[in-house]
Design a protein around this motif. Structure first.
Motif, mmCIF file in Angstrom:
data_model
loop_
_atom_site.group_PDB
_atom_site.id
_atom_site.type_symbol
_atom_site.label_atom_id
_atom_site.label_comp_id
_atom_site.label_asym_id
_atom_site.label_seq_id
_atom_site.Cartn_x
_atom_site.Cartn_y
_atom_site.Cartn_z
ATOM 1 N N ASP A 628 0.864 -1.183 0.000
ATOM 2 C CA ASP A 628 0.000 0.000 0.000
ATOM 3 C C ASP A 628 0.903 1.237 0.000
ATOM 4 N N PRO A 629 0.765 2.128 -1.029
ATOM 5 C CA PRO A 629 -0.167 2.150 -2.153
ATOM 6 C C PRO A 629 0.060 1.014 -3.161
ATOM 7 N N LYS A 630 -0.932 0.811 -4.022
ATOM 8 C CA LYS A 630 -0.889 -0.240 -5.018
ATOM 9 C C LYS A 630 0.159 0.052 -6.086
ATOM 10 N N PRO A 631 0.636 -0.965 -6.776
ATOM 11 C CA PRO A 631 1.577 -0.750 -7.886
ATOM 12 C C PRO A 631 0.976 0.138 -8.966
ATOM 13 N N GLY A 632 1.805 0.997 -9.543
ATOM 14 C CA GLY A 632 1.352 1.859 -10.629
ATOM 15 C C GLY A 632 0.752 3.171 -10.175
ATOM 16 N N THR A 633 0.590 3.371 -8.845
ATOM 17 C CA THR A 633 0.027 4.612 -8.320
ATOM 18 C C THR A 633 1.079 5.725 -8.374
ATOM 19 N N LEU A 634 0.666 6.917 -8.798
ATOM 20 C CA LEU A 634 1.570 8.073 -8.843
ATOM 21 C C LEU A 634 1.483 8.812 -7.515
ATOM 22 N N VAL A 635 2.595 8.893 -6.795
ATOM 23 C CA VAL A 635 2.613 9.541 -5.480
ATOM 24 C C VAL A 635 3.872 10.397 -5.375
ATOM 25 N N THR A 636 3.926 11.215 -4.334
ATOM 26 C CA THR A 636 5.129 12.006 -4.086
ATOM 27 C C THR A 636 6.176 11.135 -3.397
ATOM 28 N N ILE A 637 7.420 11.597 -3.437
ATOM 29 C CA ILE A 637 8.505 10.769 -2.918
ATOM 30 C C ILE A 637 8.462 10.660 -1.398
ATOM 31 N N GLU A 638 7.679 11.520 -0.725
ATOM 32 C CA GLU A 638 7.583 11.422 0.734
ATOM 33 C C GLU A 638 6.692 10.267 1.167
ATOM 34 N N THR A 639 5.958 9.679 0.212
ATOM 35 C CA THR A 639 5.025 8.604 0.555
ATOM 36 C C THR A 639 5.779 7.367 1.035
ATOM 37 N N GLU A 640 5.329 6.808 2.158
ATOM 38 C CA GLU A 640 5.924 5.581 2.688
ATOM 39 C C GLU A 640 5.142 4.384 2.157
ATOM 40 N N ILE A 641 5.851 3.401 1.638
ATOM 41 C CA ILE A 641 5.219 2.210 1.084
ATOM 42 C C ILE A 641 5.139 1.148 2.175
ATOM 43 N N LYS A 642 3.942 0.689 2.467
ATOM 44 C CA LYS A 642 3.747 -0.338 3.488
ATOM 45 C C LYS A 642 3.815 -1.720 2.844
ATOM 46 N N LEU A 643 4.692 -2.565 3.382
ATOM 47 C CA LEU A 643 4.847 -3.935 2.891
ATOM 48 C C LEU A 643 4.105 -4.872 3.829
ATOM 49 N N ILE A 644 3.178 -5.637 3.275
ATOM 50 C CA ILE A 644 2.312 -6.514 4.068
ATOM 51 C C ILE A 644 2.752 -7.955 3.850
ATOM 52 N N PHE A 645 2.979 -8.674 4.965
ATOM 53 C CA PHE A 645 3.501 -10.030 4.881
ATOM 54 C C PHE A 645 2.439 -11.064 5.252
ATOM 55 N N ASP A 646 2.882 -12.344 5.192
ATOM 56 C CA ASP A 646 1.945 -13.467 5.328
ATOM 57 C C ASP A 646 1.171 -13.472 6.643
ATOM 58 N N ASN A 647 1.875 -13.277 7.752
ATOM 59 C CA ASN A 647 1.241 -13.528 9.039
ATOM 60 C C ASN A 647 0.640 -12.263 9.651
ATOM 61 N N THR A 648 -0.077 -11.498 8.856
ATOM 62 C CA THR A 648 -0.696 -10.269 9.353
ATOM 63 C C THR A 648 -2.168 -10.480 9.691
ATOM 64 N N ASN A 649 -2.624 -11.702 9.658
ATOM 65 C CA ASN A 649 -4.021 -11.978 9.957
ATOM 66 C C ASN A 649 -4.338 -11.628 11.416
ATOM 67 N N LYS A 650 -5.422 -10.901 11.608
ATOM 68 C CA LYS A 650 -5.794 -10.471 12.946
ATOM 69 C C LYS A 650 -6.789 -11.453 13.570
ATOM 70 N N VAL A 651 -6.670 -11.630 14.881
ATOM 71 C CA VAL A 651 -7.574 -12.495 15.628
ATOM 72 C C VAL A 651 -8.290 -11.642 16.663
ATOM 73 N N ASP A 652 -9.620 -11.747 16.714
ATOM 74 C CA ASP A 652 -10.360 -10.927 17.668
ATOM 75 C C ASP A 652 -10.394 -11.596 19.036
ATOM 76 N N GLU A 653 -11.113 -10.981 19.961
ATOM 77 C CA GLU A 653 -11.130 -11.458 21.352
ATOM 78 C C GLU A 653 -11.772 -12.825 21.497
ATOM 79 N N ASN A 654 -12.590 -13.232 20.544
ATOM 80 C CA ASN A 654 -13.230 -14.544 20.595
ATOM 81 C C ASN A 654 -12.432 -15.618 19.869
#
Length: 719
Positions: A628-654
């Motif tokens: 995030d942002p997606k590939p091909g998006t035009l942004v300014t150079i200050e934009t930080e690109i977030k890299l999302i990996f395999d084990n980012t699945n969230k588990v709720d309280e239940n």
């Protein structure tokens, strides 16, 4: 007597034995002769054939694929490159014999997180060879090789990577299954990009293990050349985004944008909507893959009025201030014993030549074409490049249609003056107006900037090519003032193209399309071509919309809106565009986000840093799953690109797992993403995921079935 009898028996025995010995000797000699003849046949007569047959059983020539050259934009931003991936298949005959089916399924499923049942269904076949996964990251090679089950086949294959996603898809083209370029520059420059494969000899030993042979020569591959295009990735991103918005806004069937640098003829951007995924062209509509700005011919409508205007001024037949009777919007043009009715959108009494261009009067231009005459009109059209190839370095270019005067009917001249009975490609139209912006000099459009060999040395550079001077500097100056009034004049048809602080010249066009052999009253081609700034123009931009359905269908109310959005964004990328003191951003302040999905973390970070971005990681994993942002998006150079990996699945309280968002992803990637978190998947259709149930963010237990609805379309910024 007995003694004599014994002697006779002894003699008989000796004779019999002697005959037997001779027989045995003869038989041995005969057998030896047969064996000798057979040996001669094997070792002499059929020696070469048998050696080849033997070698075919243990000697295995293997191809060493050459690395395909990269494709870059004019600023060195990488658009396409090649990488090695693992193709995993099964030899079912060996697998069944060794009872290793379950081992194979488990090994592959543990890597891909795909439901083992999917692989089981694939292997439930009578085929000997079954491909389980065409693309697995090479980092898994050691995992696959460890305790490899019988029948599992692992092959390193080359995969083409398109780093800007769908951006410039038609320009780039794609790849055939055999690593041969398909369409676009991939196809046009295939011989330059592909290189020459090498070879190595391997052998199969008694245990059927394949080993390299050092006794045989190894031929190293010759990697392909890399090419630099004239395309500016920043401009291309802006153009594609605004075109897509415009097509959606006006509910058009499609759209085209061509952007040239008038002083050189370099193609700065070339966009088309709908687009497609260049990494998977086999599943895309062929109509969306061809470059319509090059391959398709259109009746240009009022854009073609530049021909009559230029000819009239060049031959001093008409002055800008000459007045014409505009017939109050309705004119009966005599053709033999009949009259053809020619109308204007708005009724006018008297118009000067300059005003006729400003309001795009069909009636006045019909009269001007009659003054110019057949030969002069045809000659001016040819000089501007219509009816001839531009020879741009892209496949499938159309010549257009410009009939010779001896093929004209009595209606052709007046029809051509309004852009009918003539066919032009968008690249021809853009080049003609680029000649006006270039002070009357027509330049050859080109898209290849430079060729570099595998060592990075330049072996060819394209130089701008002057075709001819199509009209004088005086005519160019007069036309410039007239076409500026189209945008800035009180009655100008392109007032919606005006940009604050930026002077623009251009021309609108609206043409009825031919449907079932007749001109339709409901289907139109709406266009605008403009250039800016008017002093030392740097950009010529043609916008064409196919059959807009919302609001007015004219080029002055649709294509001009898209042009304005493009010009506003383009004009803030260079200080040379005068915006009356407005704060200017440089082109270097913008970047197109590269595609790092599926890459190793360190490689992804290095690529982003090389492109000027910083990166942050969400979770940990072997490869980058999303960004995030997606590939091909035009942004300014200050934009930080977030890299999302395999084990980012969230588990709720239940203890329930949060359903990830897969809308916009291709089906394969969506399935892999959901499988990582333990969800089952059922899909309807193919292509891009357009909706999911349960929705993203909902909590669900593992093994919950997530339903995906897909459509065969592409979404900008997604692969």
């Amino acid at each position: 007597m007995r003694s004599n009898q014994k002697y006779i028996d002894t003699q008989k025995f000796l004779r019999v034995r002697q005959r037997r010995i001779k027989f045995i000797l003869f038989a041995c000699m005969f057998i030896f002769l047969i064996i000798s003849l057979r040996l001669i046949q094997i070792q002499v007569v059929r020696s070469n054939d048998l050696q080849l047959e033997a070698q075919s059983q243990y000697k295995l020539p293997s191809k060493i694929p050459a690395k395909r050259g990269n494709i870059y934009d004019c600023n060195g931003n990488i658009l396409a490159s090649s990488a090695i991936v693992l193709k995993v298949a099964v030899d079912c005959s060996v697998m069944n014999a060794k009872n290793s089916k379950e081992k194979i399924i488990k090994k592959i499923s543990d890597i891909t997180n795909v439901n083992p049942h999917e692989y089981s269904k694939k292997l439930n076949t009578n085929k000997q060879y079954v491909c389980l996964e065409p693309e697995i990251h090479p980092s898994y090679k050691n995992v696959l090789q460890a305790n490899k089950p019988f029948g599992l086949l692992i092959e390193e294959v080359s995969k083409r990577l398109y780093h800007a996603g769908n951006l410039a898809a038609q320009i780039l083209g794609g790849m055939h299954y055999d690593n041969y370029g398909k369409g676009g520059v991939e196809g046009y420059f295939n011989s330059l990009l592909s290189g020459k494969d090498g070879s190595i000899i391997k052998y199969r030993d008694g245990s059927r293990r394949i080993q390299p042979v050092i006794d045989f020569p190894k031929i190293d591959p010759q990697d392909g050349n890399s090419i630099y295009l004239t395309i500016d990735l920043t401009y291309q991103s802006i153009v594609e985004e605004e075109l897509r918005k415009g097509v959606d806004k006006f509910q058009a069937d499609g759209g085209i944008v061509v952007m040239l640098e008038p002083s050189t003829g370099a193609v700065l951007a070339l966009a088309q909507f709908p687009s497609f995924d260049p990494s998977n062209p086999s599943k895309a509509d062929l109509a969306n893959q061809r470059i319509r700005a090059i391959t398709d011919t259109y009746e240009p409508g009022s854009l073609f009025k530049i021909v009559a205007a230029a000819a009239a001024l060049e031959l001093n037949l008409v002055t800008p201030d000459k007045k014409f009777n505009a017939e109050n919007g309705r004119y009966l043009f005599p053709v033999g014993k009949k009259n053809i009715i020619i109308t204007d959108t708005h009724p006018y009494d008297v118009l000067t030549f300059k005003e006729a261009i400003e309001v795009s009067s069909n009636i006045v231009f019909t009269k001007i074409s009659k003054i110019v005459g057949t030969e002069a009109f045809y000659s001016q059209a040819r000089n501007l490049g219509f009816g001839n190839y531009t020879n741009i370095e892209l496949p499938g270019e159309a010549k257009g249609l410009l009939k010779k005067p001896n093929q004209w009917s009595k209606t052709t001249l007046q029809a051509m003056s309004r852009g009918y009975e003539v066919g032009a490609t968008p690249i021809q139209i853009a080049a003609a107006y680029a000649a006006l912006a270039n002070n009357g000099i027509l330049m050859k459009p080109y898209i290849l900037k430079q060729i570099q060999n595998e060592k990075g040395d330049s072996i060819a550079t394209t130089q701008p090519t002057v075709i001819r001077r199509v009209f004088s500097e005086k005519t160019a100056s007069q036309l410039l003032q007239m076409f500026t009034s189209v945008v800035e004049g009180k009655r100008g048809t392109a007032k919606l193209a005006m940009v604050n602080g930026l002077r623009i010249a251009g021309k609108t066009g609206t043409a009825r399309k031919i449907i079932d052999g007749k001109y339709s009253q409901k289907n139109h081609l709406a266009s605008f071509v403009g250039f800016f700034p008017i002093v030392n123009p740097q950009v010529v931009c043609l916008v064409m919309l196919d059959n807009p359905k919302v609001g007015s269908y004219t080029g002055g109310t649709t294509s001009t809106v898209i042009f304005k959005a493009i010009a506003e964004r383009i004009s803030v990328t260079k200080s040379s565009f005068n915006r009356n003191g407005n704060k200017l951003l440089q082109a270097s302040d913008y970047r197109v986000v590269p595609d790092v999905r599926g890459m190793l973390p360190n490689n992804a970070v290095r690529l982003l840093e090389k492109s000027g971005f910083s990166a942050s990681k969400l979770g940990n994993g072997l490869v980058v799953l999303n960004q995030d942002p997606k590939p091909g998006t035009l942004v300014t150079i200050e934009t930080e690109i977030k890299l999302i990996f395999d084990n980012t699945n969230k588990v709720d309280e239940n203890g329930l797992h949060v359903v990830p968002d897969v809308v916009g992803l291709p089906l394969r990637r969506a399935v892999n993403r959901l499988s990582i978190d333990g969800f089952e998947v059922t899909a309807f259709g193919n292509g891009i995921v357009v909706s999911q149930s349960p929705q993203a963010g909902k909590s669900a237990s593992r093994k919950t079935v997530v339903s995906l609805i897909c459509e065969n379309k592409t979404v900008a910024g997604n692969l």
